[in-house]
Scaffold this active site. Structure first.
Site, short mmCIF file in Angstrom:
data_model
loop_
_atom_site.label_atom_id
_atom_site.label_comp_id
_atom_site.label_asym_id
_atom_site.label_seq_id
_atom_site.Cartn_x
_atom_site.Cartn_y
_atom_site.Cartn_z
N SER A 169 0.81 -1.22 0.00
CA SER A 169 0.00 0.00 0.00
C SER A 169 0.84 1.27 0.00
O SER A 169 0.32 2.35 0.26
CB SER A 169 -0.97 0.00 1.19
OG SER A 169 -0.23 0.00 2.36
N THR A 175 -0.16 2.31 4.55
CA THR A 175 0.21 3.72 4.42
C THR A 175 1.13 4.13 5.56
O THR A 175 0.82 3.90 6.72
CB THR A 175 -1.06 4.57 4.52
OG1 THR A 175 -1.90 4.25 3.42
CG2 THR A 175 -0.76 6.05 4.53
N THR A 211 1.48 6.87 0.28
CA THR A 211 0.53 5.75 0.12
C THR A 211 0.24 5.48 -1.35
O THR A 211 0.44 6.35 -2.21
CB THR A 211 -0.81 6.10 0.81
OG1 THR A 211 -1.63 4.94 0.88
CG2 THR A 211 -1.56 7.20 0.10
N ARG A 249 -9.24 8.59 -7.92
CA ARG A 249 -9.61 8.76 -6.50
C ARG A 249 -8.36 9.15 -5.69
O ARG A 249 -7.29 8.59 -5.82
CB ARG A 249 -10.18 7.45 -5.98
CG ARG A 249 -10.59 7.48 -4.50
CD ARG A 249 -9.47 7.04 -3.58
NE ARG A 249 -9.88 7.01 -2.18
CZ ARG A 249 -9.03 6.85 -1.16
NH1 ARG A 249 -7.75 6.71 -1.38
NH2 ARG A 249 -9.47 6.85 0.07
N VAL A 250 -8.53 10.15 -4.84
CA VAL A 250 -7.47 10.56 -3.93
C VAL A 250 -8.04 10.54 -2.52
O VAL A 250 -9.18 10.96 -2.30
CB VAL A 250 -6.94 11.97 -4.27
CG1 VAL A 250 -5.96 12.47 -3.23
CG2 VAL A 250 -6.29 11.98 -5.65
N GLY A 251 -7.26 10.05 -1.58
CA GLY A 251 -7.70 10.00 -0.19
C GLY A 251 -7.14 11.14 0.63
O GLY A 251 -6.84 12.23 0.11
N ASP A 252 -6.97 10.88 1.90
CA ASP A 252 -6.51 11.91 2.83
C ASP A 252 -5.01 12.12 2.82
O ASP A 252 -4.52 13.21 3.18
CB ASP A 252 -6.90 11.51 4.26
CG ASP A 252 -6.26 10.18 4.64
OD1 ASP A 252 -6.38 9.22 3.85
OD2 ASP A 252 -5.62 10.10 5.71
N THR A 311 -3.99 7.04 9.07
CA THR A 311 -4.03 5.91 8.14
C THR A 311 -5.44 5.37 8.17
O THR A 311 -6.17 5.57 9.14
CB THR A 311 -2.99 4.84 8.53
OG1 THR A 311 -3.05 3.77 7.60
CG2 THR A 311 -3.24 4.29 9.92
N GLY A 312 -5.82 4.69 7.09
CA GLY A 312 -7.17 4.12 7.05
C GLY A 312 -8.01 4.76 5.97
O GLY A 312 -7.47 5.30 4.99
N GLY A 345 -9.51 7.13 3.92
CA GLY A 345 -9.26 8.55 3.76
C GLY A 345 -10.51 9.40 3.70
O GLY A 345 -10.52 10.55 4.15
#
Ligand code: SD4
Length: 335
Positions: free
Chosen positions: A92, A194, A212, A222-225, A245-246, A248
């Site tokens: 990841s 991450t 990450t 798609r983009v997370g936090d 982490t987790g 996002g």
């Protein structure tokens, strides 16, 4: 901790009103730099410190070695994160990261220094060390974020080499996933995920980094936090830092890392602040959190740390050598 107990604990935390920062910081009037320095009496209680999400021993040891040699917190977090980016077993982060649902590995990363500067790259293909690209964005451009092809072109212009990030193992996992028709992006629940990392150097300055490949089999784009300031990472050198982490999406909806730093500014300990940030997620009406994970780590200016997550399979890794001699990393499960 049972979920019921956890909710009770998380919701019991109220806002403290004690302002801690101004009494601990003095301006170095001789210095040309506008950066604030910690007064010596406080410095004595701070040792080089590194904290990172998950079981990332080598990354933490690498960062600690930078600090032990007198390096900056910024160099430490960058060097530490690079270890995970190069580790093909970690699916990841960096090379070997699980791809999006079209089979493309796309990476997100950000970095923040002790002067409040920030740099990030989002959705980058073909470049392994995105944390270093994020640092270049911070230091060599007037911007804070570069995305996708633009970020890749920028990286190449800075001497980064293009390479295929999809390993055989990750390709096989993706092909197996494709056999299902359900769109359900996956959070890795193993001890490798991450990496968010925070460090304090010998001058008491704090920096942080987060890198990450995001959610496995995510939608393209798609983009997370993780690369978003205040989401996956936030550092305020007067107060402390936090990283996530987790899932996002849940971190972003509560601006988790910024929230933790602001709670510490109001007097909460890193642990209390992490618990309250998790509480903001799980205490939303009707929130069913059994299928997703979010975990936070935090450190304050005094070198106190905290960590908390929704589920018990969170872990973090901390280096804090009181003797300032041996490099040692410890691994704790969530309390
Ligand atoms: C994301 N927060 O992209 C990242 C993924 C992650 O553990 O941390 N997984 O949402």
């Amino acid at each position: 901790m049972k979920r019921r107990n956890f909710i009770k604990k998380a919701s019991a935390t109220g806002l403290g009103l004690v302002a801690i920062s101004s009494t601990l910081i003095s301006c170095d009037s001789d210095s040309k730099s506008s950066e604030k320095k910690v007064v010596p009496s406080i410095l004595e209680s701070i040792r080089p410190l590194v904290i990172a999400t998950w079981k990332t021993d080598l990354a933490v040891e690498t960062a600690a070695a930078v600090l032990e040699k007198g390096g900056s917190a910024l160099d430490a977090v960058e060097q530490g994160c690079r270890i995970e980016e190069a580790n093909e077993q970690g699916q990841s982060v960096g090379k070997g990261g699980l791809p999006d649902r079209d089979g493309n590995v796309t990476l997100d990363a950000c970095i923040m220094d002790s002067k409040g500067n920030y740099g990030a790259v989002l959705g980058v293909k073909n470049i392994k060390h995105v944390i270093s690209v994020a640092r270049k964005v911070m230091e060599d451009t007037p911007h804070v974020m570069l995305v996708a092809e633009g970020a890749e072109q920028f990286a190449v212009s800075k001497g980064f080499e293009r390479e295929d990030l999809l390993t055989e193992a990750s390709k096989k996992a993706w092909e197996k996933w494709k056999e299902t028709s359900e769109y359900k992006p996956i959070i890795n629940i193993e001890n490798h995920d991450t990496i968010g990392m925070l460090a304090i150097d010998k001058d008491g300055n704090i920096s942080g980094a987060c890198t990450t490949s995001g959610l496995a089999y995510k939608m393209a784009g798609r983009v997370g936090d993780s690369p978003i300031i205040g989401g996956g990472l936030f550092v305020d050198n007067e107060i402390g830092g936090a990283s996530a982490t987790g899932l996002g999406e849940e971190v972003l909806k509560t601006v988790g890392s910024f929230l933790i730093v602001e709670l510490m500014r109001q007097g909460k300990s890193p642990q209390e602040a992490c618990e309250e940030a998790i509480g903001r997620i799980v205490n939303k009406p009707g929130k069913d959190f059994k299928d997703f994970q979010v975990g936070y780590i935090a450190v304050n200016k005094q070198g106190k740390t905290g960590a908390y997550s929704i589920h018990e399979w969170f872990s973090y890794n901390i280096y804090k050598d009181k003797e300032n001699k041996n490099i040692k990393s410890d691994y704790f499960n969530k309390a």
